[in-house]
Design a protein around this motif. Structure first.
Motif, PDB file in Angstrom:
ATOM      1  N   THR A  29       0.833  -1.211   0.000  1.00  0.00           N
ATOM      2  CA  THR A  29       0.000   0.000   0.000  1.00  0.00           C
ATOM      3  C   THR A  29       0.862   1.252   0.000  1.00  0.00           C
ATOM      4  O   THR A  29       0.560   2.230  -0.695  1.00  0.00           O
ATOM      5  N   ASP A  30       1.949   1.223   0.758  1.00  0.00           N
ATOM      6  CA  ASP A  30       2.877   2.349   0.774  1.00  0.00           C
ATOM      7  C   ASP A  30       3.455   2.592  -0.625  1.00  0.00           C
ATOM      8  O   ASP A  30       3.524   3.730  -1.100  1.00  0.00           O
ATOM      9  N   LEU A  31       3.871   1.529  -1.307  1.00  0.00           N
ATOM     10  CA  LEU A  31       4.426   1.669  -2.652  1.00  0.00           C
ATOM     11  C   LEU A  31       3.393   2.236  -3.623  1.00  0.00           C
ATOM     12  O   LEU A  31       3.711   3.106  -4.447  1.00  0.00           O
ATOM     13  N   ARG A  32       2.167   1.772  -3.543  1.00  0.00           N
ATOM     14  CA  ARG A  32       1.126   2.257  -4.457  1.00  0.00           C
ATOM     15  C   ARG A  32       0.832   3.742  -4.233  1.00  0.00           C
ATOM     16  O   ARG A  32       0.570   4.481  -5.185  1.00  0.00           O
ATOM     17  N   ASN A  33       0.867   4.163  -2.975  1.00  0.00           N
ATOM     18  CA  ASN A  33       0.609   5.579  -2.690  1.00  0.00           C
ATOM     19  C   ASN A  33       1.772   6.465  -3.113  1.00  0.00           C
ATOM     20  O   ASN A  33       1.569   7.598  -3.565  1.00  0.00           O
ATOM     21  N   MET A  34       2.981   5.968  -2.969  1.00  0.00           N
ATOM     22  CA  MET A  34       4.161   6.760  -3.309  1.00  0.00           C
ATOM     23  C   MET A  34       4.474   6.736  -4.802  1.00  0.00           C
ATOM     24  O   MET A  34       5.133   7.641  -5.326  1.00  0.00           O
ATOM     25  N   LEU A  35       3.997   5.699  -5.514  1.00  0.00           N
ATOM     26  CA  LEU A  35       4.284   5.550  -6.946  1.00  0.00           C
ATOM     27  C   LEU A  35       2.980   5.415  -7.725  1.00  0.00           C
ATOM     28  O   LEU A  35       2.645   4.334  -8.229  1.00  0.00           O
ATOM     29  N   PRO A  36       2.205   6.489  -7.832  1.00  0.00           N
ATOM     30  CA  PRO A  36       0.885   6.394  -8.474  1.00  0.00           C
ATOM     31  C   PRO A  36       0.941   6.063  -9.958  1.00  0.00           C
ATOM     32  O   PRO A  36      -0.045   5.561 -10.522  1.00  0.00           O
ATOM     33  N   ASN A  37       2.073   6.326 -10.627  1.00  0.00           N
ATOM     34  CA  ASN A  37       2.175   6.058 -12.061  1.00  0.00           C
ATOM     35  C   ASN A  37       2.690   4.661 -12.371  1.00  0.00           C
ATOM     36  O   ASN A  37       2.681   4.234 -13.528  1.00  0.00           O
ATOM     37  N   ALA A  38       3.142   3.952 -11.376  1.00  0.00           N
ATOM     38  CA  ALA A  38       3.638   2.589 -11.585  1.00  0.00           C
ATOM     39  C   ALA A  38       2.511   1.592 -11.354  1.00  0.00           C
ATOM     40  O   ALA A  38       1.508   1.889 -10.699  1.00  0.00           O
ATOM     41  N   ARG A  39       2.668   0.412 -11.916  1.00  0.00           N
ATOM     42  CA  ARG A  39       1.697  -0.665 -11.714  1.00  0.00           C
ATOM     43  C   ARG A  39       2.308  -1.719 -10.806  1.00  0.00           C
ATOM     44  O   ARG A  39       3.414  -2.218 -11.068  1.00  0.00           O
ATOM     45  N   LEU A  40       1.571  -2.056  -9.751  1.00  0.00           N
ATOM     46  CA  LEU A  40       2.075  -2.972  -8.732  1.00  0.00           C
ATOM     47  C   LEU A  40       1.054  -4.072  -8.477  1.00  0.00           C
ATOM     48  O   LEU A  40      -0.146  -3.802  -8.401  1.00  0.00           O
ATOM     49  N   TYR A  41       1.547  -5.299  -8.315  1.00  0.00           N
ATOM     50  CA  TYR A  41       0.670  -6.419  -7.988  1.00  0.00           C
ATOM     51  C   TYR A  41       1.394  -7.312  -6.981  1.00  0.00           C
ATOM     52  O   TYR A  41       2.519  -7.757  -7.225  1.00  0.00           O
ATOM     53  N   TYR A  42       0.746  -7.571  -5.844  1.00  0.00           N
ATOM     54  CA  TYR A  42       1.336  -8.384  -4.791  1.00  0.00           C
ATOM     55  C   TYR A  42       0.952  -9.846  -4.998  1.00  0.00           C
ATOM     56  O   TYR A  42      -0.224 -10.180  -5.196  1.00  0.00           O
ATOM     57  N   VAL A  43       1.950 -10.746  -4.951  1.00  0.00           N
ATOM     58  CA  VAL A  43       1.736 -12.185  -5.115  1.00  0.00           C
ATOM     59  C   VAL A  43       1.988 -12.856  -3.768  1.00  0.00           C
ATOM     60  O   VAL A  43       3.145 -13.124  -3.410  1.00  0.00           O
TER      61      VAL A  43
ATOM     62  N   GLY B 153       7.163   0.117 -14.267  1.00  0.00           N
ATOM     63  CA  GLY B 153       7.206   1.571 -14.186  1.00  0.00           C
ATOM     64  C   GLY B 153       8.500   2.101 -14.762  1.00  0.00           C
ATOM     65  O   GLY B 153       9.291   1.360 -15.363  1.00  0.00           O
ATOM     66  N   SER B 154       8.729   3.373 -14.568  1.00  0.00           N
ATOM     67  CA  SER B 154       9.937   4.004 -15.085  1.00  0.00           C
ATOM     68  C   SER B 154      11.142   3.611 -14.230  1.00  0.00           C
ATOM     69  O   SER B 154      11.005   3.049 -13.133  1.00  0.00           O
ATOM     70  N   ALA B 155      12.320   3.943 -14.752  1.00  0.00           N
ATOM     71  CA  ALA B 155      13.543   3.660 -14.001  1.00  0.00           C
ATOM     72  C   ALA B 155      13.553   4.421 -12.682  1.00  0.00           C
ATOM     73  O   ALA B 155      14.028   3.912 -11.655  1.00  0.00           O
ATOM     74  N   GLU B 156      13.021   5.657 -12.686  1.00  0.00           N
ATOM     75  CA  GLU B 156      12.956   6.448 -11.455  1.00  0.00           C
ATOM     76  C   GLU B 156      12.016   5.799 -10.450  1.00  0.00           C
ATOM     77  O   GLU B 156      12.299   5.762  -9.242  1.00  0.00           O
ATOM     78  N   ASP B 157      10.871   5.269 -10.942  1.00  0.00           N
ATOM     79  CA  ASP B 157       9.928   4.582 -10.051  1.00  0.00           C
ATOM     80  C   ASP B 157      10.580   3.352  -9.428  1.00  0.00           C
ATOM     81  O   ASP B 157      10.419   3.083  -8.225  1.00  0.00           O
ATOM     82  N   LEU B 158      11.299   2.587 -10.233  1.00  0.00           N
ATOM     83  CA  LEU B 158      11.941   1.378  -9.728  1.00  0.00           C
ATOM     84  C   LEU B 158      12.994   1.713  -8.677  1.00  0.00           C
ATOM     85  O   LEU B 158      13.091   1.050  -7.639  1.00  0.00           O
ATOM     86  N   GLN B 159      13.753   2.764  -8.939  1.00  0.00           N
ATOM     87  CA  GLN B 159      14.793   3.164  -7.978  1.00  0.00           C
ATOM     88  C   GLN B 159      14.170   3.591  -6.652  1.00  0.00           C
ATOM     89  O   GLN B 159      14.656   3.224  -5.576  1.00  0.00           O
ATOM     90  N   LEU B 160      13.069   4.361  -6.725  1.00  0.00           N
ATOM     91  CA  LEU B 160      12.399   4.793  -5.497  1.00  0.00           C
ATOM     92  C   LEU B 160      11.759   3.612  -4.782  1.00  0.00           C
ATOM     93  O   LEU B 160      11.785   3.533  -3.548  1.00  0.00           O
ATOM     94  N   ALA B 161      11.188   2.664  -5.529  1.00  0.00           N
ATOM     95  CA  ALA B 161      10.574   1.482  -4.917  1.00  0.00           C
ATOM     96  C   ALA B 161      11.602   0.677  -4.137  1.00  0.00           C
ATOM     97  O   ALA B 161      11.334   0.207  -3.023  1.00  0.00           O
ATOM     98  N   GLN B 162      12.791   0.519  -4.699  1.00  0.00           N
ATOM     99  CA  GLN B 162      13.843  -0.230  -4.000  1.00  0.00           C
ATOM    100  C   GLN B 162      14.294   0.480  -2.729  1.00  0.00           C
ATOM    101  O   GLN B 162      14.599  -0.154  -1.722  1.00  0.00           O
ATOM    102  N   LYS B 163      14.307   1.811  -2.768  1.00  0.00           N
ATOM    103  CA  LYS B 163      14.672   2.574  -1.565  1.00  0.00           C
ATOM    104  C   LYS B 163      13.592   2.443  -0.488  1.00  0.00           C
ATOM    105  O   LYS B 163      13.890   2.279   0.701  1.00  0.00           O
ATOM    106  N   ILE B 164      12.327   2.490  -0.914  1.00  0.00           N
ATOM    107  CA  ILE B 164      11.227   2.354   0.046  1.00  0.00           C
ATOM    108  C   ILE B 164      11.278   0.974   0.695  1.00  0.00           C
ATOM    109  O   ILE B 164      11.097   0.828   1.917  1.00  0.00           O
ATOM    110  N   LEU B 165      11.530  -0.067  -0.101  1.00  0.00           N
ATOM    111  CA  LEU B 165      11.605  -1.413   0.458  1.00  0.00           C
ATOM    112  C   LEU B 165      12.767  -1.554   1.431  1.00  0.00           C
ATOM    113  O   LEU B 165      12.662  -2.252   2.439  1.00  0.00           O
TER     114      LEU B 165
END
Length: 236
Positions: free
Chosen positions: A48-62, A72-84
């Motif tokens: 949920t945190d990732l979806r709120n912080m990255l509204p332009n990226a597509r996320l699916y939890y398995v 998503g974009s390279a910037e989205d991926l970089q931010l997602a890895q930092k958030i994780l």
């Protein structure tokens, strides 16, 4: 005078389509595996945190793989890895040691220790004692073969401990129940026992390694008193 050139509109549409394809081809797909949290310990909150912080990226939890499919974009991926890196952490485990000290007339007469292991964000329940039978009814009363309906009451020491981490320290919610069967019988003349119970419930903030007194309990019809304190320490 303006001249209309056939096919101009089609050319504009093709240019827009090429631009969309270029933007789409700039997206990156990656599978992100969670290593600290699980479905039962905060993984949904992380997604949920990732979806709120990255509204332009597509996320699916398995859940079966404890993984996140992301596009998503390279910037989205970089931010997602930092958030994780900041949020996907294994909950810490603590040992809580309850010390019950009994006093009689100002003199210490006994000490009891109960140690519980609690995961941050979780709860641990401790029960020790006996099951006392209580007759709640009789079937076929008056017949030669009556059947008694019996329920069992837990008597002894019960401790519920729920722990959460906070900026001020560890936040502990404790509930301590002590019960015993009294010597006297029920005033109604029934065979059911009289059970005396004392409950101490509250919220405390703990500092690791520092004892905290949760409360003091007077034992009815005696000169005895019990003091309950707790100390926490991390489990490495």
């Amino acid at each position: 005078m303006a001249l209309w050139a056939p096919g101009a509109g089609a050319q504009t549409q093709t240019t827009a389509s090429n631009s969309a394809e270029t933007q789409k081809s700039g997206e990156i797909y990656k599978t992100l595996y969670l290593t600290g949290t699980t479905k039962d310990s905060g993984a949904v909150d992380v997604v949920t945190d990732l979806r709120n912080m990255l509204p332009n990226a597509r996320l699916y939890y398995v859940p079966s793989q404890n993984a996140i499919s992301m596009r998503g974009s390279a910037e989205d991926l970089q931010l997602a890895q930092k958030i994780l890196a900041d949020t996907d952490r294994k909950p810490k485990t603590y040992r809580l040691t309850y010390t019950i000290t009994e006093m009689d007339g100002g003199q210490q007469t006994g000490t009891r220790h109960v140690a519980l292991v609690v995961v941050s964000g979780g709860k641990t329940v401790f029960k020790q004692g006996n099951k006392v039978p209580i007759v709640t009814g009789v079937l076929n009363e008056g017949s030669s073969n009556p059947n008694s309906q019996v329920q069992y009451l837990d008597v002894g020491l019960n401790i519920d401990a729920a722990l959460e981490e906070s900026p001020d320290g560890l936040k502990l919610r404790s509930k301590i129940e002590q019960s015993r069967v009294a010597e006297e019988k029920s005033a109604a003349g029934l065979p059911d026992p009289v059970v005396r119970q004392t409950t101490l419930e509250g919220t405390s903030t703990l500092t690791q390694g520092k004892p905290v007194v949760l409360g003091s309990i007077d034992i009815p019809e005696t000169t005895r008193r019990q003091q309950i304190e707790i100390v926490s320490e991390p489990v490495l």
